[in-house]
Design a protein around this motif. Sequence first.
Motif, short mmCIF file in Angstrom:
data_model
loop_
_atom_site.label_atom_id
_atom_site.label_comp_id
_atom_site.label_asym_id
_atom_site.label_seq_id
_atom_site.Cartn_x
_atom_site.Cartn_y
_atom_site.Cartn_z
N GLN A 89 0.68 -1.27 0.00
CA GLN A 89 -0.09 0.13 0.07
C GLN A 89 1.03 1.17 0.05
N ILE A 90 0.44 2.11 -0.85
CA ILE A 90 1.56 3.22 -1.16
C ILE A 90 0.73 4.57 -0.55
N ASP A 91 1.20 5.34 0.33
CA ASP A 91 0.81 6.46 0.81
C ASP A 91 1.23 7.43 -0.12
N TRP A 92 0.37 7.95 -1.19
CA TRP A 92 0.76 8.81 -2.29
C TRP A 92 0.90 10.09 -1.77
N LYS A 93 0.11 10.87 -0.89
CA LYS A 93 0.31 12.04 -0.33
C LYS A 93 1.58 12.18 0.38
N ARG A 94 2.00 11.28 1.18
CA ARG A 94 3.27 11.16 1.80
C ARG A 94 4.36 11.32 0.76
N VAL A 95 4.19 10.82 -0.22
CA VAL A 95 5.26 10.62 -1.36
C VAL A 95 5.58 12.01 -1.86
N GLU A 96 4.22 12.75 -2.24
CA GLU A 96 4.11 13.76 -2.93
C GLU A 96 4.85 14.66 -2.05
N LYS A 97 4.60 14.79 -0.58
CA LYS A 97 4.99 15.77 0.39
C LYS A 97 6.69 15.59 0.44
N ASP A 98 7.02 14.33 0.38
CA ASP A 98 8.54 14.26 0.36
C ASP A 98 9.41 14.69 -0.89
N VAL A 99 8.65 14.57 -1.76
CA VAL A 99 9.04 15.00 -3.37
C VAL A 99 9.25 16.45 -3.36
N ASN A 100 8.03 17.31 -2.65
CA ASN A 100 8.00 18.57 -2.82
C ASN A 100 9.16 19.22 -1.59
N LYS A 101 9.27 18.30 -0.57
CA LYS A 101 10.43 18.75 0.41
C LYS A 101 11.72 18.83 -0.30
N ALA A 102 11.93 17.68 -0.93
CA ALA A 102 13.28 17.36 -1.39
C ALA A 102 13.49 18.57 -2.59
N LYS A 103 12.30 19.09 -3.37
CA LYS A 103 12.65 19.85 -4.54
C LYS A 103 12.93 21.24 -3.70
N ARG A 104 12.33 21.50 -2.65
CA ARG A 104 12.71 22.91 -2.04
C ARG A 104 14.24 23.11 -1.53
N GLN A 105 14.42 21.63 -1.01
CA GLN A 105 16.03 21.70 -0.59
C GLN A 105 16.94 21.69 -1.66
N ILE A 106 16.66 21.00 -2.78
CA ILE A 106 17.49 21.31 -4.04
C ILE A 106 17.58 22.58 -4.40
N LYS A 107 16.45 23.32 -4.62
CA LYS A 107 16.47 24.52 -4.76
C LYS A 107 17.08 25.55 -3.91
N LYS A 108 17.19 25.35 -2.74
CA LYS A 108 17.98 26.13 -1.56
C LYS A 108 19.48 25.95 -2.05
N GLN A 109 19.94 24.60 -2.49
CA GLN A 109 21.20 24.25 -2.47
C GLN A 109 21.85 24.68 -4.13
N ALA A 110 20.90 24.77 -4.90
CA ALA A 110 21.42 25.06 -6.50
C ALA A 110 21.71 26.62 -6.48
N ASN A 111 21.44 27.41 -5.51
CA ASN A 111 21.87 28.80 -5.62
C ASN A 111 23.36 28.85 -5.03
N LYS A 112 23.90 27.74 -4.56
CA LYS A 112 25.15 27.94 -3.83
C LYS A 112 26.14 27.12 -4.86
N ALA A 113 26.27 27.18 -6.21
CA ALA A 113 26.89 26.30 -7.16
C ALA A 113 28.35 27.09 -7.01
N GLN A 114 29.33 26.14 -6.48
CA GLN A 114 30.71 26.84 -6.15
C GLN A 114 31.58 25.95 -7.22
N ASN A 115 31.42 24.81 -7.36
CA ASN A 115 32.19 23.88 -8.06
C ASN A 115 31.69 23.75 -9.74
N ILE A 116 31.32 24.77 -10.29
CA ILE A 116 30.69 24.93 -11.69
C ILE A 116 31.87 24.42 -12.41
#
Length: 139
Positions: free
Chosen positions: A96-123
């Motif tokens: 049984q897959i809790d799709w709402k929890r999956v969506e919440k975790d994916v959105n949280k990961a996207k926000r974390q990636i966006k925060k870290q993407a602004n700190k590109a030092q090793n381009i």
Amino acid sequence: MATRNPPPQEYESDDDSYEVLDLTEYARRHQCWNRVFGHSSGPMVEKYSVATQIVMGGITGWCAGFLFQKVGKLAATAVGGGFLLLQIASHSGYVQIDWKRVEKDVNKAKRQIKKQANKAQNIVISSGFVGGFLLGLAS
């Protein structure tokens, strides 16, 4: 006399539950780092020239691309077979897959990636790695 347990506390949103640790700042603040790894153990951007970073990124990228090409078919078969078995198990009622929890975790990961993407030092080394990876895939 019976002791009552306190009610469970509601936690704040999971957005603030993770702290990102910047190892370069940590190493600069703690002098024991320099005693263990030496004074030249800072970030690669500070130690090597742009050409050296591109070459190092290219070589590691080529090696990774070459290995990815050789192992890619086996990995794709394993991942595809795993997804197929997961779908069969899901439709059979074993999973049984809790799709709402999956969506919440994916959105949280996207926000974390966006925060870290602004700190590109090793381009520079990253661009060398990407170029080498593509050459490794082609060879």
